[in-house]
Design a protein around this motif. Structure first.
Motif, PDB file in Angstrom:
ATOM      1  N   ILE A 106       2.504   9.736 -12.352  1.00  0.00           N
ATOM      2  CA  ILE A 106       1.728   8.574 -12.994  1.00  0.00           C
ATOM      3  C   ILE A 106       1.080   8.086 -11.761  1.00  0.00           C
ATOM      4  CG2 ILE A 106       2.180   6.190 -13.739  1.00  0.00           C
ATOM      5  CD1 ILE A 106       4.645   7.545 -15.187  1.00  0.00           C
ATOM      6  N   LEU A 107      -0.343   8.070 -11.786  1.00  0.00           N
ATOM      7  CA  LEU A 107      -1.315   7.642 -10.653  1.00  0.00           C
ATOM      8  C   LEU A 107      -1.877   6.282 -11.062  1.00  0.00           C
ATOM      9  CD1 LEU A 107      -2.522  11.065  -9.578  1.00  0.00           C
ATOM     10  CD2 LEU A 107      -0.947   9.828  -8.544  1.00  0.00           C
ATOM     11  N   ALA A 108      -1.759   5.816 -12.297  1.00  0.00           N
ATOM     12  CA  ALA A 108      -2.624   4.589 -12.885  1.00  0.00           C
ATOM     13  C   ALA A 108      -2.128   3.501 -12.077  1.00  0.00           C
ATOM     14  CB  ALA A 108      -2.286   4.504 -14.134  1.00  0.00           C
ATOM     15  N   PRO A 109      -3.207   2.894 -11.542  1.00  0.00           N
ATOM     16  CA  PRO A 109      -2.813   1.545 -10.879  1.00  0.00           C
ATOM     17  C   PRO A 109      -1.912   0.536 -11.562  1.00  0.00           C
ATOM     18  CG  PRO A 109      -4.950   1.612 -11.193  1.00  0.00           C
ATOM     19  CD  PRO A 109      -4.528   2.617 -11.568  1.00  0.00           C
ATOM     20  N   ASP A 110      -1.977   0.449 -12.892  1.00  0.00           N
ATOM     21  CA  ASP A 110      -1.186  -0.237 -13.819  1.00  0.00           C
ATOM     22  C   ASP A 110       0.171  -0.191 -13.841  1.00  0.00           C
ATOM     23  OD1 ASP A 110      -3.497  -1.769 -14.542  1.00  0.00           O
ATOM     24  OD2 ASP A 110      -3.835  -0.460 -16.407  1.00  0.00           O
ATOM     25  N   CYS A 111       0.739   1.174 -13.596  1.00  0.00           N
ATOM     26  CA  CYS A 111       2.370   1.208 -13.213  1.00  0.00           C
ATOM     27  C   CYS A 111       2.947   0.333 -12.477  1.00  0.00           C
ATOM     28  CB  CYS A 111       2.395   2.642 -13.046  1.00  0.00           C
ATOM     29  SG  CYS A 111       4.071   3.209 -12.881  1.00  0.00           S
ATOM     30  N   LEU A 149      -4.580  -3.392  -5.129  1.00  0.00           N
ATOM     31  CA  LEU A 149      -4.091  -2.850  -3.797  1.00  0.00           C
ATOM     32  C   LEU A 149      -3.295  -1.698  -3.615  1.00  0.00           C
ATOM     33  CD1 LEU A 149      -3.198  -3.938  -0.928  1.00  0.00           C
ATOM     34  CD2 LEU A 149      -1.280  -5.274  -1.865  1.00  0.00           C
ATOM     35  N   GLY A 150      -2.452  -1.223  -4.889  1.00  0.00           N
ATOM     36  CA  GLY A 150      -1.734  -0.270  -4.990  1.00  0.00           C
ATOM     37  C   GLY A 150      -2.295   1.328  -5.456  1.00  0.00           C
ATOM     38  N   ARG A 151      -3.809   1.148  -5.647  1.00  0.00           N
ATOM     39  CA  ARG A 151      -4.344   2.450  -6.253  1.00  0.00           C
ATOM     40  C   ARG A 151      -4.205   3.702  -5.636  1.00  0.00           C
ATOM     41  NH1 ARG A 151      -8.335   1.071 -10.124  1.00  0.00           N
ATOM     42  NH2 ARG A 151      -8.964   3.024  -9.984  1.00  0.00           N
ATOM     43  N   THR A 152      -3.955   3.490  -4.079  1.00  0.00           N
ATOM     44  CA  THR A 152      -3.459   4.728  -3.436  1.00  0.00           C
ATOM     45  C   THR A 152      -2.080   4.702  -2.857  1.00  0.00           C
ATOM     46  OG1 THR A 152      -4.601   3.984  -1.549  1.00  0.00           O
ATOM     47  CG2 THR A 152      -6.061   5.119  -3.003  1.00  0.00           C
ATOM     48  N   ALA A 186       0.879  -1.314  -0.123  1.00  0.00           N
ATOM     49  CA  ALA A 186      -0.099   0.032   0.055  1.00  0.00           C
ATOM     50  C   ALA A 186       0.936   1.260  -0.001  1.00  0.00           C
ATOM     51  CB  ALA A 186      -0.951   0.137   1.237  1.00  0.00           C
ATOM     52  N   VAL A 187       2.058   1.114   0.389  1.00  0.00           N
ATOM     53  CA  VAL A 187       2.856   2.307   0.597  1.00  0.00           C
ATOM     54  C   VAL A 187       3.834   2.296  -0.818  1.00  0.00           C
ATOM     55  CG1 VAL A 187       5.138   3.222   1.596  1.00  0.00           C
ATOM     56  CG2 VAL A 187       3.203   2.264   2.794  1.00  0.00           C
ATOM     57  N   VAL A 188       4.403   1.276  -1.144  1.00  0.00           N
ATOM     58  CA  VAL A 188       5.433   1.308  -2.215  1.00  0.00           C
ATOM     59  C   VAL A 188       4.763   1.167  -3.646  1.00  0.00           C
ATOM     60  CG1 VAL A 188       7.311   0.448  -0.651  1.00  0.00           C
ATOM     61  CG2 VAL A 188       5.825  -1.428  -2.215  1.00  0.00           C
ATOM     62  N   GLY A 189       3.540   0.472  -3.611  1.00  0.00           N
ATOM     63  CA  GLY A 189       2.818   0.605  -4.788  1.00  0.00           C
ATOM     64  C   GLY A 189       2.559  -0.860  -5.029  1.00  0.00           C
ATOM     65  N   GLY A 190       1.510  -1.423  -5.368  1.00  0.00           N
ATOM     66  CA  GLY A 190       1.175  -2.749  -5.426  1.00  0.00           C
ATOM     67  C   GLY A 190       1.816  -3.613  -6.509  1.00  0.00           C
ATOM     68  N   ARG A 191       1.906  -3.004  -7.705  1.00  0.00           N
ATOM     69  CA  ARG A 191       2.495  -4.005  -8.785  1.00  0.00           C
ATOM     70  C   ARG A 191       3.978  -3.585  -8.636  1.00  0.00           C
ATOM     71  NH1 ARG A 191       0.575  -3.917 -14.415  1.00  0.00           N
ATOM     72  NH2 ARG A 191       1.435  -6.064 -14.307  1.00  0.00           N
ATOM     73  N   VAL A 192       4.573  -3.122  -7.832  1.00  0.00           N
ATOM     74  CA  VAL A 192       5.838  -3.207  -7.385  1.00  0.00           C
ATOM     75  C   VAL A 192       6.342  -4.426  -7.234  1.00  0.00           C
ATOM     76  CG1 VAL A 192       7.644  -2.728  -5.564  1.00  0.00           C
ATOM     77  CG2 VAL A 192       6.430  -0.967  -6.542  1.00  0.00           C
ATOM     78  N   TYR A 193       5.522  -5.465  -6.743  1.00  0.00           N
ATOM     79  CA  TYR A 193       5.721  -6.850  -6.632  1.00  0.00           C
ATOM     80  C   TYR A 193       5.934  -7.322  -8.166  1.00  0.00           C
ATOM     81  CZ  TYR A 193       4.291 -11.706  -6.239  1.00  0.00           C
ATOM     82  OH  TYR A 193       4.480 -13.133  -6.121  1.00  0.00           O
ATOM     83  N   ASP A 195      16.260  13.264 -18.827  1.00  0.00           N
ATOM     84  CA  ASP A 195      15.761  13.271 -17.206  1.00  0.00           C
ATOM     85  C   ASP A 195      14.489  13.840 -16.883  1.00  0.00           C
ATOM     86  OD1 ASP A 195      18.068  11.864 -16.546  1.00  0.00           O
ATOM     87  OD2 ASP A 195      19.178  13.819 -16.609  1.00  0.00           O
ATOM     88  N   VAL A 196      13.327  13.515 -17.776  1.00  0.00           N
ATOM     89  CA  VAL A 196      11.994  14.071 -17.581  1.00  0.00           C
ATOM     90  C   VAL A 196      11.353  13.149 -16.461  1.00  0.00           C
ATOM     91  CG1 VAL A 196       9.694  14.000 -18.540  1.00  0.00           C
ATOM     92  CG2 VAL A 196      11.509  14.341 -19.835  1.00  0.00           C
ATOM     93  N   PHE A 197      11.680  12.140 -16.113  1.00  0.00           N
ATOM     94  CA  PHE A 197      11.019  11.254 -15.032  1.00  0.00           C
ATOM     95  C   PHE A 197      11.940  10.999 -13.737  1.00  0.00           C
ATOM     96  CE2 PHE A 197       9.378   9.839 -18.994  1.00  0.00           C
ATOM     97  CZ  PHE A 197       8.036   9.759 -19.169  1.00  0.00           C
ATOM     98  N   ASN A 198      11.278  10.747 -12.405  1.00  0.00           N
ATOM     99  CA  ASN A 198      12.054  10.625 -11.411  1.00  0.00           C
ATOM    100  C   ASN A 198      10.913   9.767 -10.366  1.00  0.00           C
ATOM    101  OD1 ASN A 198      10.791  13.523 -11.118  1.00  0.00           O
ATOM    102  ND2 ASN A 198      10.991  12.762  -8.969  1.00  0.00           N
ATOM    103  N   PHE A 199      11.466   9.340  -9.369  1.00  0.00           N
ATOM    104  CA  PHE A 199      10.666   8.566  -8.298  1.00  0.00           C
ATOM    105  C   PHE A 199      10.609   9.659  -7.297  1.00  0.00           C
ATOM    106  CE2 PHE A 199      12.075   4.335  -9.495  1.00  0.00           C
ATOM    107  CZ  PHE A 199      10.801   3.624  -9.352  1.00  0.00           C
ATOM    108  N   THR A 200       9.087   9.710  -6.824  1.00  0.00           N
ATOM    109  CA  THR A 200       8.856  10.610  -5.763  1.00  0.00           C
ATOM    110  C   THR A 200       7.631  10.123  -4.889  1.00  0.00           C
ATOM    111  OG1 THR A 200       8.225  13.019  -5.282  1.00  0.00           O
ATOM    112  CG2 THR A 200       7.283  11.911  -7.350  1.00  0.00           C
ATOM    113  N   HIS A 201       6.875  10.881  -4.452  1.00  0.00           N
ATOM    114  CA  HIS A 201       5.482  10.633  -3.694  1.00  0.00           C
ATOM    115  C   HIS A 201       4.376  11.011  -4.270  1.00  0.00           C
ATOM    116  CE1 HIS A 201       5.463  14.297  -1.429  1.00  0.00           C
ATOM    117  NE2 HIS A 201       6.716  14.143  -1.179  1.00  0.00           N
ATOM    118  N   ARG A 202       3.161  10.565  -4.011  1.00  0.00           N
ATOM    119  CA  ARG A 202       2.156  10.954  -4.673  1.00  0.00           C
ATOM    120  C   ARG A 202       1.632  12.431  -4.071  1.00  0.00           C
ATOM    121  NH1 ARG A 202      -1.819   7.287  -4.873  1.00  0.00           N
ATOM    122  NH2 ARG A 202      -3.603   8.953  -5.330  1.00  0.00           N
TER     123      ARG A 202
END
Length: 300
Positions: free
Chosen positions: A257-262, A211-214, A98-105, A275-282
């Motif tokens: 990128i908020l889509a749960p498919d990511c 699971l990772g929608r939010t 729920a924190v790191v993103g569901g499809r990180v799995y 360098d358009v993209f980076n990891f961050t928080h919602r």
């Protein structure tokens, strides 16, 4: 192929960042997948019992329970309430994803991911057509079907055919017919449906996506004004549809990128020379100030 530069995908990034810089997250993902798989294998292989059990359910150092929440859910609908330890393990895993993103799995843990990535690499290398593309909702229907079958049969239905569990068991007890399952998934993605298994069929990915929608951890196109339309991020993304709302959104739209498919795989970060993209928080939806070169391209 890069639409703007006519260079192979990722070539600009390799020239700008070096080979390792242009494959940083890919290398980290492979290391992560090997690490998690090794944790489960060093016990039965070398009698070093850091983790006892499987990816489906385990006990780390004899203290920390971890349970696949999808398996726990199947058990519940099948009428078999999990033991307290298993429920605690499922809640821990639920909290983590729920924190790191569901499809990180899917991109950082699942041992089937390298198989489907290899199929996609060869698919692109051979220049094959994308083939049959079932609706992405198909995996949700499969997910629902698995739960219905579990309820009707009183079993944890997906575990009978789950390639993740089958591969894990095969590595311990001998692959045998498991090779046929791995080959079938590879050939399905290569010849039938590009990115078909993970993107359209796997109910485990569908569950973790819900699971990772939010989830908290997100990728942002914060520097989208620097985009030179090379299209390399689209070429490497396993879920291409998630990029456009963040990268090409209207003025004032979020770059997140908020889509749960990511899957938070980070490949868009790797291959982007700008360098358009980076990891961050919602909650970090800021946009970088346009650079002078970006302003010149916009004016042109």
């Amino acid at each position: 192929m890069s639409a703007r530069t006519h260079l192979p995908v990722g070539q600009e990034a390799r020239m700008a960042k070096g080979w390792i810089g242009a494959h940083r997250y890919l290398l980290l993902r492979r290391a992560s997948q090997v690490f998690f798989l090794a944790l489960f294998l060093i016990g039965p292989w070398f009698s070093v019992w850091i983790v006892q059990g499987t990816i489906a359910g385990s006990l780390t150092f004899g203290v920390l329970p971890l349970t696949d929440p999808f398996i726990a859910l199947q058990s519940i609908v099948a009428g078999h309430w999990p033991a307290a330890t298993a429920l605690v393990g499922a809640l821990i895993v639920l909290a983590i994803y729920a924190v790191v993103g569901g499809r990180v799995y899917c991109s950082w843990v699942c041992p089937i991911n390298p198989v489907t990535d290899a199929a996609h690499w060869l698919h692109a290398r051979l220049g094959l057509h994308k083939g049959w593309q079932p609706k992405r909702s198909a995996r949700l229907w499969i997910l629902g079907t698995v739960l219905v079958v579990s309820a009707l049969t009183g079993t944890i239905a997906w575990e009978v055919v789950n390639p993740i569990t089958m591969l894990h068991r095969g590595l311990i007890f001998g692959m045998g017919a498991v090779w046929a399952m791995v080959a079938a998934i590879f050939l399905f993605d290569l010849l039938v449906a590009r990115r078909g298994w993970c993107g359209h069929a796997c109910p485990v990915g569908a569950f973790y996506g819900l699971l990772g929608r939010t989830s908290l951890i997100r990728i942002s196109a914060a520097n989208r004004s620097a985009c030179d339309d090379c299209m390399d991020c689209y070429a490497v993304c396993p879920e291409q549809q998630v990029i456009s709302p963040a990268l090409k959104g209207k003025a004032g739209s979020t770059p997140l990128i908020l889509a749960p498919d990511c899957t938070n795989c980070g490949r868009c970060i790797d291959v982007c020379a700008q360098d358009v993209f980076n990891f961050t928080h919602r909650f970090d939806d800021h946009l970088a100030e346009p650079s002078s070169s970006a302003s010149e391209r916009s004016a042109a």
